[in-house]
Design an enzyme around this catalytic site. Structure first.
Site, PDB file in Angstrom:
ATOM      1  N   GLU A  58      -6.299   2.745   7.568  1.00  0.00           N
ATOM      2  CA  GLU A  58      -7.609   2.364   7.559  1.00  0.00           C
ATOM      3  C   GLU A  58      -7.992   0.705   7.559  1.00  0.00           C
ATOM      4  O   GLU A  58      -8.937   0.205   8.193  1.00  0.00           O
ATOM      5  CB  GLU A  58      -8.611   2.851   6.311  1.00  0.00           C
ATOM      6  CG  GLU A  58      -9.815   2.712   6.667  1.00  0.00           C
ATOM      7  CD  GLU A  58     -10.826   3.322   5.230  1.00  0.00           C
ATOM      8  OE1 GLU A  58     -10.205   4.130   4.726  1.00  0.00           O
ATOM      9  OE2 GLU A  58     -11.820   2.857   5.270  1.00  0.00           O
TER      10      GLU A  58
ATOM     11  N   ALA B 299      -0.381   5.851   4.986  1.00  0.00           N
ATOM     12  CA  ALA B 299       0.163   4.860   6.053  1.00  0.00           C
ATOM     13  C   ALA B 299       1.292   4.123   5.517  1.00  0.00           C
ATOM     14  O   ALA B 299       2.397   4.017   6.250  1.00  0.00           O
ATOM     15  CB  ALA B 299      -0.916   3.758   6.640  1.00  0.00           C
ATOM     16  N   GLY B 300       1.260   3.600   4.294  1.00  0.00           N
ATOM     17  CA  GLY B 300       2.259   2.906   3.616  1.00  0.00           C
ATOM     18  C   GLY B 300       3.551   3.760   3.515  1.00  0.00           C
ATOM     19  O   GLY B 300       4.629   3.405   4.013  1.00  0.00           O
TER      20      GLY B 300
ATOM     21  N   GLN C 168     -18.447   3.790   8.890  1.00  0.00           N
ATOM     22  CA  GLN C 168     -18.831   5.069   9.026  1.00  0.00           C
ATOM     23  C   GLN C 168     -19.487   5.637   7.622  1.00  0.00           C
ATOM     24  O   GLN C 168     -19.089   5.183   6.543  1.00  0.00           O
ATOM     25  CB  GLN C 168     -17.525   6.005   9.075  1.00  0.00           C
ATOM     26  CG  GLN C 168     -17.982   7.438   9.210  1.00  0.00           C
ATOM     27  CD  GLN C 168     -16.798   8.424   9.865  1.00  0.00           C
ATOM     28  OE1 GLN C 168     -15.896   8.667   9.263  1.00  0.00           O
ATOM     29  NE2 GLN C 168     -16.946   8.460  11.035  1.00  0.00           N
TER      30      GLN C 168
ATOM     31  N   ARG D 121     -15.402   7.325  13.927  1.00  0.00           N
ATOM     32  CA  ARG D 121     -14.327   8.216  13.958  1.00  0.00           C
ATOM     33  C   ARG D 121     -14.690   9.611  13.896  1.00  0.00           C
ATOM     34  O   ARG D 121     -15.637  10.009  13.008  1.00  0.00           O
ATOM     35  CB  ARG D 121     -13.384   7.835  12.660  1.00  0.00           C
ATOM     36  CG  ARG D 121     -12.194   8.441  12.363  1.00  0.00           C
ATOM     37  CD  ARG D 121     -11.447   8.085  11.403  1.00  0.00           C
ATOM     38  NE  ARG D 121     -12.281   8.164   9.761  1.00  0.00           N
ATOM     39  CZ  ARG D 121     -12.292   9.292   9.351  1.00  0.00           C
ATOM     40  NH1 ARG D 121     -11.736  10.471   9.881  1.00  0.00           N
ATOM     41  NH2 ARG D 121     -12.864   9.308   8.118  1.00  0.00           N
TER      42      ARG D 121
ATOM     43  N   THR E 159     -16.404  17.633   1.960  1.00  0.00           N
ATOM     44  CA  THR E 159     -15.895  17.647   3.131  1.00  0.00           C
ATOM     45  C   THR E 159     -16.578  18.204   4.373  1.00  0.00           C
ATOM     46  O   THR E 159     -17.353  18.996   4.014  1.00  0.00           O
ATOM     47  CB  THR E 159     -14.490  18.482   2.963  1.00  0.00           C
ATOM     48  OG1 THR E 159     -13.900  18.501   4.268  1.00  0.00           O
ATOM     49  CG2 THR E 159     -14.749  20.008   2.585  1.00  0.00           C
ATOM     50  N   GLU E 160     -16.502  17.597   5.307  1.00  0.00           N
ATOM     51  CA  GLU E 160     -16.939  18.039   6.863  1.00  0.00           C
ATOM     52  C   GLU E 160     -16.543  19.418   7.122  1.00  0.00           C
ATOM     53  O   GLU E 160     -17.145  20.477   7.618  1.00  0.00           O
ATOM     54  CB  GLU E 160     -16.295  17.146   7.726  1.00  0.00           C
ATOM     55  CG  GLU E 160     -16.960  17.582   9.187  1.00  0.00           C
ATOM     56  CD  GLU E 160     -16.824  16.381  10.150  1.00  0.00           C
ATOM     57  OE1 GLU E 160     -16.931  15.019   9.934  1.00  0.00           O
ATOM     58  OE2 GLU E 160     -16.134  16.727  11.424  1.00  0.00           O
TER      59      GLU E 160
ATOM     60  N   PHE F 296     -14.065  21.053  13.471  1.00  0.00           N
ATOM     61  CA  PHE F 296     -14.381  19.862  12.795  1.00  0.00           C
ATOM     62  C   PHE F 296     -15.335  19.485  13.878  1.00  0.00           C
ATOM     63  O   PHE F 296     -15.634  19.702  14.971  1.00  0.00           O
ATOM     64  CB  PHE F 296     -13.458  19.084  12.729  1.00  0.00           C
ATOM     65  CG  PHE F 296     -13.153  18.636  11.182  1.00  0.00           C
ATOM     66  CD1 PHE F 296     -12.739  19.675  10.208  1.00  0.00           C
ATOM     67  CD2 PHE F 296     -13.201  17.421  10.517  1.00  0.00           C
ATOM     68  CE1 PHE F 296     -12.662  19.563   8.822  1.00  0.00           C
ATOM     69  CE2 PHE F 296     -12.900  16.992   9.121  1.00  0.00           C
ATOM     70  CZ  PHE F 296     -12.767  18.101   8.563  1.00  0.00           C
TER      71      PHE F 296
ATOM     72  N   ARG G 250     -19.918  12.477  13.000  1.00  0.00           N
ATOM     73  CA  ARG G 250     -20.330  11.846  11.745  1.00  0.00           C
ATOM     74  C   ARG G 250     -21.847  11.081  11.866  1.00  0.00           C
ATOM     75  O   ARG G 250     -22.708  11.132  10.980  1.00  0.00           O
ATOM     76  CB  ARG G 250     -19.535  11.442  10.682  1.00  0.00           C
ATOM     77  CG  ARG G 250     -18.642  12.467  10.210  1.00  0.00           C
ATOM     78  CD  ARG G 250     -17.419  11.957   9.590  1.00  0.00           C
ATOM     79  NE  ARG G 250     -16.559  12.893   9.138  1.00  0.00           N
ATOM     80  CZ  ARG G 250     -15.371  12.624   8.460  1.00  0.00           C
ATOM     81  NH1 ARG G 250     -14.975  11.441   8.423  1.00  0.00           N
ATOM     82  NH2 ARG G 250     -14.342  13.752   8.060  1.00  0.00           N
TER      83      ARG G 250
ATOM     84  N   GLY H  10       0.825  -1.298   0.019  1.00  0.00           N
ATOM     85  CA  GLY H  10       0.001  -0.019  -0.091  1.00  0.00           C
ATOM     86  C   GLY H  10       0.860   1.190   0.120  1.00  0.00           C
ATOM     87  O   GLY H  10       1.732   1.380   0.795  1.00  0.00           O
TER      88      GLY H  10
ATOM     89  N   LEU I 146     -17.129  13.010  -1.945  1.00  0.00           N
ATOM     90  CA  LEU I 146     -16.979  13.512  -0.790  1.00  0.00           C
ATOM     91  C   LEU I 146     -17.121  15.023  -0.754  1.00  0.00           C
ATOM     92  O   LEU I 146     -16.478  15.673  -1.422  1.00  0.00           O
ATOM     93  CB  LEU I 146     -15.856  13.166   0.014  1.00  0.00           C
ATOM     94  CG  LEU I 146     -15.294  13.804   1.433  1.00  0.00           C
ATOM     95  CD1 LEU I 146     -16.325  13.297   2.355  1.00  0.00           C
ATOM     96  CD2 LEU I 146     -13.999  13.376   1.702  1.00  0.00           C
TER      97      LEU I 146
ATOM     98  N   SER J 287      -8.559  10.545  10.677  1.00  0.00           N
ATOM     99  CA  SER J 287      -8.209   9.358   9.898  1.00  0.00           C
ATOM    100  C   SER J 287      -6.553   9.667   9.282  1.00  0.00           C
ATOM    101  O   SER J 287      -5.810   8.907   9.404  1.00  0.00           O
ATOM    102  CB  SER J 287      -9.104   8.945   8.727  1.00  0.00           C
ATOM    103  OG  SER J 287      -9.248   9.977   7.713  1.00  0.00           O
ATOM    104  N   LEU J 288      -6.424  10.916   8.894  1.00  0.00           N
ATOM    105  CA  LEU J 288      -5.060  11.243   8.203  1.00  0.00           C
ATOM    106  C   LEU J 288      -4.072  11.061   9.504  1.00  0.00           C
ATOM    107  O   LEU J 288      -2.904  10.377   9.111  1.00  0.00           O
ATOM    108  CB  LEU J 288      -4.877  12.709   7.872  1.00  0.00           C
ATOM    109  CG  LEU J 288      -5.884  12.684   6.529  1.00  0.00           C
ATOM    110  CD1 LEU J 288      -5.896  14.234   5.930  1.00  0.00           C
ATOM    111  CD2 LEU J 288      -5.476  11.913   5.392  1.00  0.00           C
TER     112      LEU J 288
ATOM    113  N   HIS K 265     -20.328   8.902   5.527  1.00  0.00           N
ATOM    114  CA  HIS K 265     -20.128  10.396   5.873  1.00  0.00           C
ATOM    115  C   HIS K 265     -21.467  11.040   5.558  1.00  0.00           C
ATOM    116  O   HIS K 265     -22.433  10.629   4.470  1.00  0.00           O
ATOM    117  CB  HIS K 265     -19.333  10.732   4.764  1.00  0.00           C
ATOM    118  CG  HIS K 265     -18.675  12.117   4.853  1.00  0.00           C
ATOM    119  ND1 HIS K 265     -19.231  13.175   4.676  1.00  0.00           N
ATOM    120  CD2 HIS K 265     -17.461  12.472   5.483  1.00  0.00           C
ATOM    121  CE1 HIS K 265     -18.404  14.159   5.203  1.00  0.00           C
ATOM    122  NE2 HIS K 265     -17.213  13.790   5.458  1.00  0.00           N
TER     123      HIS K 265
ATOM    124  N   HIS L 249     -18.300   5.750   4.004  1.00  0.00           N
ATOM    125  CA  HIS L 249     -17.019   6.646   3.938  1.00  0.00           C
ATOM    126  C   HIS L 249     -15.715   5.949   4.598  1.00  0.00           C
ATOM    127  O   HIS L 249     -14.529   6.063   3.844  1.00  0.00           O
ATOM    128  CB  HIS L 249     -17.172   7.808   4.506  1.00  0.00           C
ATOM    129  CG  HIS L 249     -16.037   8.726   4.661  1.00  0.00           C
ATOM    130  ND1 HIS L 249     -15.472   9.309   3.376  1.00  0.00           N
ATOM    131  CD2 HIS L 249     -15.460   9.244   5.634  1.00  0.00           C
ATOM    132  CE1 HIS L 249     -14.625  10.174   3.766  1.00  0.00           C
ATOM    133  NE2 HIS L 249     -14.550  10.103   4.907  1.00  0.00           N
TER     134      HIS L 249
END
Lengths: 565, 241
Positions: A365, A14-15, A230, A376, A244-245, A117, A276, A10, A242, A381-382, A232, A341
Site C-alpha cells: 500500500e 508485502a514485507g 479510497q 482499487r 467486508t465487501e 466482489f 467501491r 514493515g 471494516l 490489495s492483498l 470503503h 480505507h
C-alpha cells in the site's frame, strides 16, 4: 553498526512476501514497528483475487478479464502493463500460498472457493471465510519462521539515510529503549502500509500513520497519485471497523431509511457490487439527501442470507457487530457509513518496485506502481502486496548482487542519528507546549471534512491553508513524557510531520486535478477529462516544498471508455 | 459515567517496585478499554505504556488483565464491567517490560519450537491441493488464533514450569499435523511427548476460558494427545505383525 544486505521495513504481507523472495544467499532483515502479526494486513477480510475459474459461475474467467476489470475499475489510470502483470501472476501466487499452508475455504470437490466482489465480471475472490488477511499474514509469518528470517520488532524507522542519490540505510527509534541508532543496508525495501489515520474516519489500524511514505518523500522520492484515496462504502457506525465487501458479495443489500435498495439508482446492473468509489458516493449521497439514519449511516442488510450462511462465510463480521455495537446481523441490519480505507497513491516505483533513489524499493500500500489507478477493486490489495512484495524482494536481491564490494559510506547514517537525537532532545527540553495529539486531531478533522468523498476547489483550498496553519503552529509542540521507553507520544511526534506532508500532498494533488476520476470526485468538475488529465500526479519535495509534475499513464489494449456498471 | 482506572505501573529500568496508579476517567457510552487508555495517555499521563494496533480484536496486541481476567482491551467495553473501578494489569507469566507491556519472547520461542508451519511434501501439485471443506473446518478453530498470548498468561502450568510450551503452541502443532497437506513425520512431531509438551497440561482448561477468539487451545492439546496415542498404537501393532 548493525548492517544487512537488504533491509525490509514493515512486517505485513508485502514485507513478509519480500523477505521470503529475497535471495537466500544475502543477509536479509525485517524491521517492524510492531510484531509482524500485528500488522494491518491481518485486518483484510474478504479475499484475494485470481482468475482460477474454480467457481462454476466463473469458468470463463481468465487473467486477461481480471486485468480488464482492474483497469476499468481504476478509471483507466492504472498502468496497463503493471495491472496485467499482477493479474497474470495472481494465479500462481494463490497456488503458492495454498502450498505454504494458507487455509482457504473450499468448494465441494476440494478446489479453492471463490466469491463475487465489486467491479468483477466473475466470482474470482479466493477467501478464508472473512479472515483472509489474517490467515495470509499468519501463513507467510509461519514460513518466515521456517526460513529463519531475521526480525527486529518494535523499531520505528524515522528516516532514510541518503548519499549521492543512493540509499545507505535507515535511522531507528527503538520503541523498547527509546534509543536512536542507524542500520546500514545495501538495499532498503519499504513495505510500510497506508496512512489511514490521517483521517478521522478510517477502517485502518491505530498504527497506520503512513510515516513510511512521508520518509520516502522527505528523502527525495516523489509520491504518485496521492489524491486518490479510497473510501470503503461499508464501515461500521460509529467506530468505522471494516465490514467486508464480501458481505455484499455473499448477497447483502444496502438499504436507505425508506427500505429501498438505493443502488438501483446509481449502478442498476451491478447494484451493491459496483466498485467501491461508486458505492461510497451513493451512500454519501443518500445520507446527504436525508435518506440515511441520524444523518450518519445507511443499512447493510444480511438478514435474508440466513444464519447458516452468515455464520459460515462471515463469522468475523458477525463477531465484530455483536461485540462492538451489540447487534446480531443474522436478525438486525448493520449500520454502515463510508470511511477512509486505502491509498491508491504512494511512493512512485516502477514495475520492479524500484524508485528513483538507487537501492530504495517499495511495495504494497505504501507504493504506487500503479495497478489501482484512481480506484482499487476489492480483493486486489492483498494480491498487490504479495505479488509486488515478491517482485521487490527479487529486484532488491539483483540490485545488491550487482553492487561492487567496496565499503559503503556511514557518514549519512551517523549524521541522521545525531540529527534525530538532537530533535528528540530539543522536544524533551521544553517544559511546556502543546502535545502532538492536539495537532493530530486538528489534521484529521480537516482531512475528513474537506478532503473526503466529494471535493470542491473551495474546500480543498481551505484544507491546504488549514494544513499549513497546523504546520506553522507545530513550533509549539513538545514532548511531555520524560521517559522514552515504550513511549507512544514520542512515536507520534516523530511521525506527525510526515503525516502533515502526506495531507499536504493529497490535498494539493486533489486541488490541482480539475476533473473527476475514480475515487477523486470534484463537484465542480464532475466529468472525467481524458484529454487533460489521463496522467499520473507526481509530487516531489524540493527544499521542503511540494513540487508537482505529471507523467503519462501506460496505456495498452484497453482504450478508456465510459465506466458504467 | 465516572470511573477510576487503577493501572499497574512499573519500569524495571528506573523503578524499585511496581505500583498501581489511579486515573479518573469519564466514559462515554460504548467506549472501549483501549480507547480509555489512549485518552488517559493523551490527556493525563504520556508515560503510560501499552501495546495496540488494529482495535478490532484481530491483531492480538492488546492482551492485558482487566478486572482479573485476561482480555483484549480493544474489545472490552468500559461499561460492560459493571464496576466503577477498572483494574488493569500486564499479562502474567511473562516479564514486564514497562507498565502493561510484557516481553513475549518466551511465548514466541515456545511457539517456534513446535515448528508451527506447514511442511509440505517435496514437490507440490501444479495447482492447489484438493481438500474438502470439512477437512479445513477441522483446523479452522486453530487458524483463527491471533496469538495474543492470553492463554499462555492464564496457564497455571506455565506459571509453575517456564519450560512448558504452553497451550497455543500445542494447539498450533495439532493444526499442522491435522492438515492433509502437512508431511512432517510422526517422529518429528512426537518430540512433544514430554512433560514440557503434551503431558504438561493439567487439563483445567484455563486457556479455553481466557481465549478471546474461542480457539479453545485446550481441546487442541487433548486432540494432539489422542492423535499421539493412536499413532503410537498403530506403530506397535505394525511391529507385532
Amino acid at each position: 553498526m548493525i548492517s544487512h544486505d537488504i533491509l525490509i521495513v514493515g512486517g505485513g504481507l508485502a514485507g513478509l512476501s519480500a523477505a521470503l523472495s529475497s535471495s537466500s544467499g544475502l543477509d536479509v532483515a525485517v524491521i517492524s514497528r510492531v510484531h509482524p502479526l500485528r500488522s494491518h494486513s491481518i485486518a483484510a477480510q474478504g479475499g484475494i483475487n485470481a482468475a482460477l475459474a474454480n467457481n462454476p459461475k466463473g469458468q470463463d474467467d481468465t487473467w486477461e478479464k481480471h486485468a480488464f476489470d482492474t483497469i476499468k475499475g481504476s478509471d483507466y489510470l492504472a498502468d496497463q502493463d503493471a495491472a496485467e502483470l499482477m493479474c497474470q501472476k495472481a494465479i500462481p501466487t494463490i497456488y503458492e500460498l495454498e502450498h505454504m499452508g494458507a487455509p482457504f475455504s473450499r468448494l465441494p470437490g476440494g478446489l479453492i472457493a471463490q466469491r463475487p466482489f465489486g467491479g468483477a465480471g466473475f466470482p474470482r475472490t479466493c477467501y478464508a471465510a472473512d479472515r483472509t488477511g489474517h490467515v495470509l499474514v499468519h501463513t507467510l509469518f509461519e514460513q518466515s519462521l521456517r526460513k529463519n528470517v531475521k526480525f527486529y520488532n518494535e523499531w520505528l524507522v524515522a528516516e532514510l539515510a541518503v548519499e549521492n542519490g543512493t540509499c545507505r540505510g535507515v535511522t531507528i527509534f527503538d520503541l523498547a529503549t527509546g534509543e536512536v541508532f542507524p542500520v546500514k543496508a545495501r538495499a532498503v525495501i519499504f513495505a510500510t502500509g497506508g496512512y489511514g489515520r490521517v483521517y478521522l474516519r478510517t477502517t485502518n489500524a491505530f498504527i497506520n500513520h503512513g510515516s513510511g511514505i512521508g520518509i520516502a518523500y522527505r528523502a527525495g522520492v516523489p509520491l504518485k497519485d496521492m489524491e486518490f484515496v479510497q473510501f470503503h462504502p461499508t464501515s461500521l457506525f460509529p467506530n468505522n471497523i471494516l465490514m467486508t465487501e464480501a458481505a455484499r458479495g455473499e448477497g447483502g443489500y444496502l438499504l436507505n431509511n425508506l427500505g429501498k435498495r438505493f443502488m438501483a439508482d446509481y449502478a442498476p446492473s451491478a447494484m451493491e457490487l459496483a466498485p467501491r468509489d461508486i458505492v461510497a458516493r451513493a451512500i454519501q449521497t443518500e445520507i446527504s439527501r436525508g435518506n440515511g439514519f441520524a444523518n450518519e449511516y445507511v443499512l447493510l442488510d444480511l438478514t435474508h442470507l440466513g444464519a447458516a450462511k452468515i455464520i459460515k462465510r462471515l463469522p468475523a463480521i458477525r463477531e465484530i457487530c455483536m461485540r462492538f455495537v451489540g447487534i446480531d446481523p443474522v436478525v438486525t441490519p448493520i449500520p454502515i457509513q463510508p470511511a477512509q480505507h486505502y491509498s491508491m497513491g504512494g511512493i512512485d516505483v516502477d514495475i520492479l518496485g524500484a524508485s528513483c533513489l538507487a537501492g530504495f524499493f517499495a511495495a504494497g500500500e505504501c507504493a504506487c506502481v500503479s495497478v489501482h489507478g484512481a480506484n482499487r477493486l476489492g480483493g486486489n490489495s492483498l494480491l498487490d502486496t504479495i505479488v509486488f512484495g515478491k517482485i521487490a524482494g527479487e529486484a532488491a536481491s539483483d540490485f545488491v548482487k550487482g553492487l561492487d564490494r567496496e565499503g559503503r559510506g556511514e557518514r549519512p547514517l551517523l549524521d541522521g542519528t545525531k540529527k534525530l537525537k538532537e530533535k528528540i532532545g530539543a522536544l524533551q527540553k521544553k517544559d511546556s507546549g502543546i502535545k502532538t495529539h492536539h495537532f493530530l486531531n486538528r489534521l484529521k478533522l480537516i482531512m475528513s471534512e474537506k478532503v473526503g468523498v466529494f471535493r470542491t476547489q473551495k474546500d480543498l483550498a481551505e484544507a491546504l491553508d488549514g494544513i499549513r496553519q497546523v504546520r506553522e503552529d507545530l513550533k509549539d509542540v513538545y514532548l511531555s513524557s520524560p521517559n522514552l521507553r515504550f513511549c507512544q507520544e514520542a512515536v507520534n511526534v516523530l511521525e506527525f510531520e510526515y503525516m502533515l506532508d502526506l495531507a499536504e500532498v493529497i490535498t494539493l494533488g486533489a486541488l490541482n486535478r480539475e476533473e473527476t476520476r475514480g475515487s477523486h470526485y470534484r463537484l465542480d468538475f464532475p466529468e472525467r477529462d481524458d484529454k487533460g488529465w489521463l496522467k499520473h500526479t507526481l509530487v516531489a519535495c524540493q527544499d521542503g516544498k511540494p513540487q508537482i509534475s505529471y507523467k503519462d499513464v501506460k496505456l495498452g489494449k484497453h482504450k478508456p471508455q465510459a465506466r458504467l456498471y | 459515567m465516572k470511573y477510576t482506572f487503577k493501572i499497574f505501573r512499573f519500569d524495571p529500568v528506573q523503578d524499585g517496585r511496581p505500583c498501581f496508579q489511579d486515573y479518573p476517567y469519564e466514559s462515554r457510552e460504548k467506549r472501549t478499554i483501549l480507547e480509555a487508555l489512549m485518552d488517559i495517555r493523551n490527556e493525563q499521563d504520556a508515560t503510560l505504556s501499552f501495546r495496540y494496533s488494529c482495535r478490532e480484536a484481530v491483531c492480538g496486541s492488546c492482551g492485558m488483565v482487566i478486572n482479573g481476567r485476561p482480555e483484549l482491551a480493544c474489545r472490552t467495553m468500559v461499561d460492560s464491567l459493571d464496576s466503577p473501578f477498572i483494574i488493569l494489569e500486564p499479562l502474567p507469566n511473562m516479564e514486564i517490560q514497562k507498565d502493561l507491556v510484557v516481553d513475549m519472547e518466551p511465548f514466541w520461542k515456545a511457539l517456534g519450537d513446535v515448528h508451527p508451519y506447514l511442511i509440505g511434501e517435496g514437490k507440490p501439485p501444479e495447482k492447489e491441493h484438493r481438500i474438502e471443506d470439512k477437512e479445513m473446518v477441522k483446523i479452522e478453530r486453530f487458524t483463527n488464533c491471533i496469538l495474543c498470548a492470553c492463554c499462555y498468561a492464564a496457564c497455571p502450568v506455565v506459571t509453575r514450569d517456564a519450560r512448558y510450551v504452553g497451550p497455543i503452541a500445542l494447539a498450533k502443532l495439532y493444526r499442522f499435523v491435522q492438515d492433509p497437506r502437512d508431511a512432517r513425520s510422526f517422529a518429528d512431531w512426537a518430540k512433544v511427548n514430554t512433560e514440557t509438551g503434551i503431558w504438561g497440561c493439567d487439563t483445567i482448561f484455563a486457556c479455553n476460558e481466557a481465549c478471546p477468539k474461542d480457539v479453545q487451545p485446550g481441546h487442541g492439546i487433548e486432540a494432539l494427545r489422542r492423535k499421539f496415542v493412536i499413532e503410537r498404537l498403530k506403530k506397535m501393532l505394525r511391529l507385532r505383525k
